[in-house]
Design an enzyme around this catalytic site. Structure first.
Site, PDB file in Angstrom:
ATOM      1  N   CYS A   1      -5.589 -13.881  20.117  1.00 25.49           N
ATOM      2  CA  CYS A   1      -4.482 -14.158  19.140  1.00 25.49           C
ATOM      3  C   CYS A   1      -4.877 -15.510  18.588  1.00 25.49           C
ATOM      4  O   CYS A   1      -4.364 -15.601  17.465  1.00 25.49           O
ATOM      5  CB  CYS A   1      -3.238 -14.214  20.083  1.00 25.49           C
TER       6      CYS A   1
ATOM      7  N   ASP B   1       9.326  -4.617  -3.652  1.00 24.77           N
ATOM      8  CA  ASP B   1      10.597  -3.631  -3.593  1.00 24.77           C
ATOM      9  C   ASP B   1      11.255  -3.421  -2.167  1.00 24.77           C
ATOM     10  O   ASP B   1      12.067  -2.674  -1.900  1.00 24.77           O
ATOM     11  CB  ASP B   1      10.505  -2.225  -4.199  1.00 24.77           C
TER      12      ASP B   1
END
Length: 221
Positions: free
Chosen positions: A45, A137
């Site tokens: 990570c 959107d």
């Protein structure tokens, strides 16, 4: 689980940069990437978030906002961010993007990001390495789900962004291994007559079937 074309959840969350009341408002008129990681202070990570730090100008140039997520708390995120910056070779005082604190794993469950094979020492499930690309959107444009043990390729994610932004406004698709600037494919719904108007330089590949469906064109501006 959110499917392609669905409106992405308009959640609220605590982050390393403060509270997000409505995710849609945070996105605004931009594109966005939400990428999860299994846990703070873990090796793979750390390499991933550091890579995103280095690539942040590329995402910004494409008008893409970045936000990470793990099941650790805000304090942990802020502290870990210093390690990420050090690994990235960056002198900034904080990460250039927020990290969501999903301690109760509510978002991880809602978005289908739980890795069933990876657990904490307490036996709690870890989040998988999910990537969600959301358009202006607020609809999901792409999702990729990696297991916790496999680091992501963020160069590929940039390539995907280039394809998504191009094909959202032009009647083309991008072929296998396409890179920004390569030739594109005229989409099947474009008639022969329309293709001649829109893409006067396009070429049709001859195939044994005789069907003229492989139509290559210079990448539209």
């Amino acid at each position: 689980m959110v499917k392609l074309g669905d409106v992405f959840p308009n959640f609220s969350a605590d982050t390393s940069e403060g509270k997000i009341e409505k995710f849609h408002d945070w996105i605004g008129s931009s594109w966005a990437i939400l990428f999860s990681h299994p846990a703070d202070y873990t090796p793979v990570c750390t390499t991933e978030l550091a890579r995103v730090v280095n690539l942040e100008p590329e995402f910004k140039r494409r008008d893409v906002k970045l936000i990470a997520l793990s099941c650790d708390d805000v304090t942990s995120h802020i502290g870990w961010g210093k390690d990420v910056l050090e690994y990235a070779g960056c002198s900034a005082s904080k990460l250039p993007y927020p990290i969501i604190a999903d301690e109760k794993r509510e978002l991880a469950v809602e978005l289908g990001m739980i890795d069933p094979d990876e657990k904490t020492k307490e036996g709690l499930p870890l989040t998988a390495r999910a990537v969600f690309i959301i358009g202006p959107d607020k609809k999901l444009k792409l999702s990729i789900l990696y297991p916790a043990t496999t680091g992501r390729n963020f160069n590929e994610i940039l390539r995907v962004i280039d394809s998504l932004q191009l094909t959202a406004t032009r009647k083309v698709a991008t072929p296998v291994d396409w890179q920004n600037g390569d030739k594109c494919m005229v989409i099947p719904s474009v008639s022969k007559e329309e293709a001649e108007q829109l893409f006067p330089d396009h070429e049709v590949r001859t195939l044994p079937s005789g069907k003229e469906y492989l139509r290559l064109t210079t990448q539209p501006k």
